[in-house]
Design an enzyme around this catalytic site. Structure first.
Site, PDB file in Angstrom:
ATOM      1  N   LYS A  90      36.995  44.728  20.896  1.00  0.00           N
ATOM      2  CA  LYS A  90      35.668  43.965  21.455  1.00  0.00           C
ATOM      3  C   LYS A  90      36.098  43.623  23.009  1.00  0.00           C
ATOM      4  O   LYS A  90      37.223  42.941  23.250  1.00  0.00           O
ATOM      5  CB  LYS A  90      35.582  42.709  20.909  1.00  0.00           C
ATOM      6  N   GLN A 111      42.238  40.685  27.188  1.00  0.00           N
ATOM      7  CA  GLN A 111      41.035  40.490  26.259  1.00  0.00           C
ATOM      8  C   GLN A 111      41.611  40.146  24.804  1.00  0.00           C
ATOM      9  O   GLN A 111      41.166  39.510  24.101  1.00  0.00           O
ATOM     10  CB  GLN A 111      40.296  41.972  26.297  1.00  0.00           C
ATOM     11  N   LYS A 114      42.626  36.584  24.938  1.00  0.00           N
ATOM     12  CA  LYS A 114      41.370  35.819  24.753  1.00  0.00           C
ATOM     13  C   LYS A 114      40.608  35.965  23.679  1.00  0.00           C
ATOM     14  O   LYS A 114      40.347  34.802  23.330  1.00  0.00           O
ATOM     15  CB  LYS A 114      40.460  36.498  26.189  1.00  0.00           C
ATOM     16  N   LYS A 126      38.567  47.149  26.451  1.00  0.00           N
ATOM     17  CA  LYS A 126      37.791  47.245  27.906  1.00  0.00           C
ATOM     18  C   LYS A 126      37.348  48.697  28.197  1.00  0.00           C
ATOM     19  O   LYS A 126      38.218  49.540  27.755  1.00  0.00           O
ATOM     20  CB  LYS A 126      38.471  46.622  28.994  1.00  0.00           C
ATOM     21  N   ASP A 166      30.067  43.558  31.728  1.00  0.00           N
ATOM     22  CA  ASP A 166      31.285  43.073  32.662  1.00  0.00           C
ATOM     23  C   ASP A 166      30.725  43.082  33.888  1.00  0.00           C
ATOM     24  O   ASP A 166      29.374  43.235  34.356  1.00  0.00           O
ATOM     25  CB  ASP A 166      32.532  43.836  32.607  1.00  0.00           C
ATOM     26  N   SER A 379      29.666  36.472  22.246  1.00  0.00           N
ATOM     27  CA  SER A 379      29.426  37.900  21.867  1.00  0.00           C
ATOM     28  C   SER A 379      30.003  37.674  20.290  1.00  0.00           C
ATOM     29  O   SER A 379      29.227  38.499  19.355  1.00  0.00           O
ATOM     30  CB  SER A 379      30.466  38.908  22.433  1.00  0.00           C
TER      31      SER A 379
HETATM   32  P1  NDP Z   1      28.404  40.764  37.879  1.00  0.00           P
HETATM   33  O1  NDP Z   1      28.456  42.281  38.221  1.00  0.00           O
HETATM   34  O2  NDP Z   1      27.569  40.036  37.381  1.00  0.00           O
HETATM   35  O3  NDP Z   1      29.025  39.831  39.184  1.00  0.00           O
HETATM   36  C1  NDP Z   1      30.114  40.197  39.923  1.00  0.00           C
HETATM   37  C2  NDP Z   1      30.244  39.492  41.366  1.00  0.00           C
HETATM   38  O4  NDP Z   1      31.297  39.441  41.824  1.00  0.00           O
HETATM   39  C3  NDP Z   1      29.135  39.764  42.159  1.00  0.00           C
HETATM   40  O5  NDP Z   1      28.562  38.592  43.152  1.00  0.00           O
HETATM   41  C4  NDP Z   1      30.094  40.698  43.222  1.00  0.00           C
HETATM   42  O6  NDP Z   1      29.507  40.833  44.334  1.00  0.00           O
HETATM   43  C5  NDP Z   1      31.171  40.086  43.238  1.00  0.00           C
HETATM   44  N1  NDP Z   1      32.344  41.095  43.178  1.00  0.00           N
HETATM   45  C6  NDP Z   1      32.659  41.981  42.329  1.00  0.00           C
HETATM   46  N2  NDP Z   1      33.667  42.961  43.045  1.00  0.00           N
HETATM   47  C7  NDP Z   1      34.104  42.130  44.175  1.00  0.00           C
HETATM   48  C8  NDP Z   1      35.122  42.638  45.038  1.00  0.00           C
HETATM   49  N3  NDP Z   1      36.015  43.532  44.928  1.00  0.00           N
HETATM   50  N4  NDP Z   1      34.987  41.638  45.908  1.00  0.00           N
HETATM   51  C9  NDP Z   1      34.198  40.440  46.212  1.00  0.00           C
HETATM   52  N5  NDP Z   1      33.240  40.538  45.395  1.00  0.00           N
HETATM   53  C10 NDP Z   1      33.058  41.157  44.308  1.00  0.00           C
HETATM   54  O7  NDP Z   1      29.827  40.516  37.095  1.00  0.00           O
HETATM   55  P2  NDP Z   1      30.158  39.223  36.077  1.00  0.00           P
HETATM   56  O8  NDP Z   1      29.802  38.081  36.680  1.00  0.00           O
HETATM   57  O9  NDP Z   1      29.818  39.710  34.652  1.00  0.00           O
HETATM   58  O10 NDP Z   1      31.571  39.262  36.274  1.00  0.00           O
HETATM   59  C11 NDP Z   1      32.432  38.477  37.229  1.00  0.00           C
HETATM   60  C12 NDP Z   1      33.849  38.297  36.614  1.00  0.00           C
HETATM   61  O11 NDP Z   1      33.890  37.456  35.486  1.00  0.00           O
HETATM   62  C13 NDP Z   1      34.799  39.708  36.625  1.00  0.00           C
HETATM   63  O12 NDP Z   1      36.341  39.331  36.767  1.00  0.00           O
HETATM   64  C14 NDP Z   1      34.561  39.818  35.010  1.00  0.00           C
HETATM   65  O13 NDP Z   1      35.695  40.620  34.472  1.00  0.00           O
HETATM   66  C15 NDP Z   1      34.616  38.525  34.342  1.00  0.00           C
HETATM   67  N6  NDP Z   1      33.949  38.064  33.276  1.00  0.00           N
HETATM   68  C16 NDP Z   1      32.732  38.424  32.934  1.00  0.00           C
HETATM   69  C17 NDP Z   1      32.381  38.250  31.548  1.00  0.00           C
HETATM   70  C18 NDP Z   1      31.027  38.250  31.217  1.00  0.00           C
HETATM   71  O14 NDP Z   1      30.496  37.971  30.272  1.00  0.00           O
HETATM   72  N7  NDP Z   1      30.124  38.891  32.047  1.00  0.00           N
HETATM   73  C19 NDP Z   1      33.163  37.386  30.626  1.00  0.00           C
HETATM   74  C20 NDP Z   1      34.500  36.991  31.139  1.00  0.00           C
HETATM   75  C21 NDP Z   1      34.834  37.217  32.413  1.00  0.00           C
HETATM   76  P3  NDP Z   1      28.273  42.078  44.769  1.00  0.00           P
HETATM   77  O15 NDP Z   1      26.973  41.590  44.249  1.00  0.00           O
HETATM   78  O16 NDP Z   1      28.241  42.168  46.476  1.00  0.00           O
HETATM   79  O17 NDP Z   1      28.874  43.429  44.245  1.00  0.00           O
HETATM   80  O1  2IT Z   2      35.702  39.861  30.115  1.00  0.00           O
HETATM   81  C1  2IT Z   2      35.224  39.588  29.283  1.00  0.00           C
HETATM   82  O2  2IT Z   2      35.667  38.799  28.061  1.00  0.00           O
HETATM   83  C2  2IT Z   2      33.715  40.037  29.119  1.00  0.00           C
HETATM   84  N1  2IT Z   2      33.576  41.011  30.086  1.00  0.00           N
HETATM   85  C3  2IT Z   2      32.704  39.768  28.022  1.00  0.00           C
HETATM   86  C4  2IT Z   2      33.467  40.691  26.611  1.00  0.00           C
HETATM   87  C5  2IT Z   2      32.490  40.591  25.713  1.00  0.00           C
HETATM   88  O3  2IT Z   2      32.529  41.464  24.638  1.00  0.00           O
HETATM   89  O4  2IT Z   2      31.368  39.981  25.506  1.00  0.00           O
END
Ligand code: NDP
Ligand code: 2IT
Length: 446
Positions: A90, A111, A114, A126, A166, A379
């Site tokens: 997952k 993961q 977590k 992943k 992600d 999830s």
């Molecule tokens: P999104 O794509 O929705 O948003 C990512 C954000 O981070 C955007 O604002 C993006 O800017 C910025 N960003 C991405 N890459 C870079 C970079 N190299 N330098 C600077 N800014 C950057 O992703 P999420 O919000 O889903 O994910 C954000 C983080 O959270 C990641 O590390 C992900 O692994 C983690 N995460 C996500 C989960 C989820 O459920 N979605 C769960 C747990 C962890 P821009 O818009 O300009 O690209």
């Molecule tokens: O990093 C994370 O935990 C996620 N991107 C969410 C994974 C999931 O299966 O909901």
């Protein structure tokens, strides 16, 4: 002990030295886990950590698609199936040009820990692709997703491997991926999470990672007799996690002063309120533009191009963008400016030097595997609802999310409590390890 750890790392390094992010994630657990393993007869001498560092399976595939100009494009797709000891694989899918095997192996490794902390039956995986959804039309994104799923579908399934979103993969992409899976298999199943509400999604899943991160920060603060109320919060990122972290901070009476994206940092000294946040959501989710467009509507804010938020004065920092976005120098600046709590919404956003500095200065610090686990936890709840063919209400899911975050906090305390500091990293690492290791031992050498 130092020698045991360095021998272990050089063994891992032999196979993975070309994968810096993966090596960083492994190094981040060894200082806590190896002394613990050595002290426990049931785990010592079984090579459990070595086995956990090797993915059970890595799938790598070509993704061809045709762009709007009729040009044929080629991307590389991946799924890293890391560990299935406590449940089916997952974890999310990331679409970003920086995606490579090292980054996906680090994410899959994290993961596993977590998912174990959530207490739900989920193994770790992943995947993703080096595809850049920026400046692509909806049609291009759809064709890419369909081509990606045309290979991935044969490797996944509701009891086998359940991807989610992600970076670069949100509701739109999950929709296109789900549509293609359903078409290929002729089956309507819970093979992905983060689905739309009318087709098997769970309420609160979009909010869960951001909300959960703030619940965890609140749990850490409450434990010290403090709270987020009235505190200034610096958030990085403006995607899914950052948006809902900001929303929950606002609900709890904190003042969100920054959000950012890959072009720079927005600083609003008056605070980003609900109205301003909904404009950010419009800019990022619908218009898909840069965050500095905020200034057109709210000109009293400032924008710092190509800067992150960490040199601005705040009480609480929530890095919610990407890995290694907060350096040792940034941690020094945050501490100097009075920041006393850091909770990771992103995966591994703080560089090792920064983590060390937070611990040294007894800053409340939560590693992502604990504080951002709310996303994958909901999830897991989405999977449970799909199996039950039933949906829980918003309040029911939110309540379960809060309880899960409280339980993760308790698990961190159990193994992380030191004399006058709580090492949440150590607590998370050991607590997560035990559950996976026990399952691996019970299932034999497979
Ligand atoms: P999104 O794509 O929705 O948003 C990512 C954000 O981070 C955007 O604002 C993006 O800017 C910025 N960003 C991405 N890459 C870079 C970079 N190299 N330098 C600077 N800014 C950057 O992703 P999420 O919000 O889903 O994910 C954000 C983080 O959270 C990641 O590390 C992900 O692994 C983690 N995460 C996500 C989960 C989820 O459920 N979605 C769960 C747990 C962890 P821009 O818009 O300009 O690209
Ligand atoms: O990093 C994370 O935990 C996620 N991107 C969410 C994974 C999931 O299966 O909901």
């Amino acid at each position: 002990m130092k020698k045991i750890i360095s021998d272990f790392l050089s063994e891992i390094d032999k196979r993975n030295s070309h994968e810096p992010e993966f090596m960083q994630a492994v190094r981040e657990v060894t200082d806590d886990l190896i002394p613990y393993i050595v002290s426990q007869d049931i785990y010592h001498g079984k090579n459990i950590l070595m086995r956990m560092c090797e993915p059970e399976r890595v799938i790598m595939f070509r993704v061809n698609w045709v762009d709007d100009n009729g040009e044929i494009r080629v991307n590389r797709g991946y799924r890293v199936e890391m560990n299935s000891a406590i449940g089916p694989y997952k974890g999310g899918l990331r679409f970003h040009p920086s995606v490579n095997l090292s980054i996906l192996k680090f994410l899959a490794f994290e993961q596993v820990f977590k998912n174990s902390l959530t207490t739900l039956p989920m193994g770790g995986g992943k995947g993703g692709a080096d595809f850049d959804p920026k400046n692509k039309s909806d049609g291009e994104v759809m064709r890419f997703c369909q081509s990606f799923m045309t290979e991935l579908f044969r490797h996944i399934g509701p009891n086998k491997d359940i991807p989610a979103g992600d970076i670069g993969v949100g509701g739109r992409e999950i929709g296109y991926l789900f549509g293609q899976y359903k078409r290929l298999k002729n089956e309507f199943t819970g093979v992905l999470t983060g689905k739309g509400i009318s087709w098997g999604g769970s309420l609160i899943r979009p909010e869960a990672t951001g909300y959960g991160t703030v619940y965890f920060a609140e749990d850490m603060l409450n434990y010290e007799g403090k709270s987020t109320k009235g505190k200034s919060v610096a958030i990085s990122g403006s995607g899914n996690v950052a948006q809902y972290a900001a929303e929950k901070c606002i609900h709890l009476g904190a003042k969100v002063i920054t959000m950012s994206d890959s072009s720079g940092t927005l600083f609003d000294k008056d605070g980003i309120n609900e109205n301003k946040l909904s404009h950010i959501m419009y800019l990022k989710n619908e218009k898909r533009s840069r965050i500095h467009e905020y200034l057109k509507k709210f000109p009293s804010a400032e924008f710092f191009e190509n800067k992150n938020p960490w040199n601005l004065k705040c009480d609480i920092a929530l890095p919610c963008a990407t890995q290694n976005e907060l350096s040792y120098k940034d941690s020094k600046m945050l501490i100097k400016n009075g920041c006393f709590c850091v909770a990771e919404g992103a995966n591994m956003p703080c560089q090792p030097g920064a983590v060390k500095e937070f611990k040294l200065n007894k800053i409340l610090y939560a590693p992502g595997k604990a504080s951002n686990a709310g996303g994958v936890a909901v999830s897991g709840l989405e999977m449970a609802q799909n199996s039950l063919k039933y949906s829980w209400t918003r309040d029911e899911v939110d309540q379960k999310l809060k309880e899960i975050m409280i339980n993760i906090h308790k698990s961190c305390l159990e193994y992380g409590k030191q004399k006058n500091y709580i090492d949440y990293n150590k607590g998370a690492n050991i607590s997560a390890f035990i559950k996976v290791a026990d399952a691996m031992l019970a299932q034999g050498v497979v």
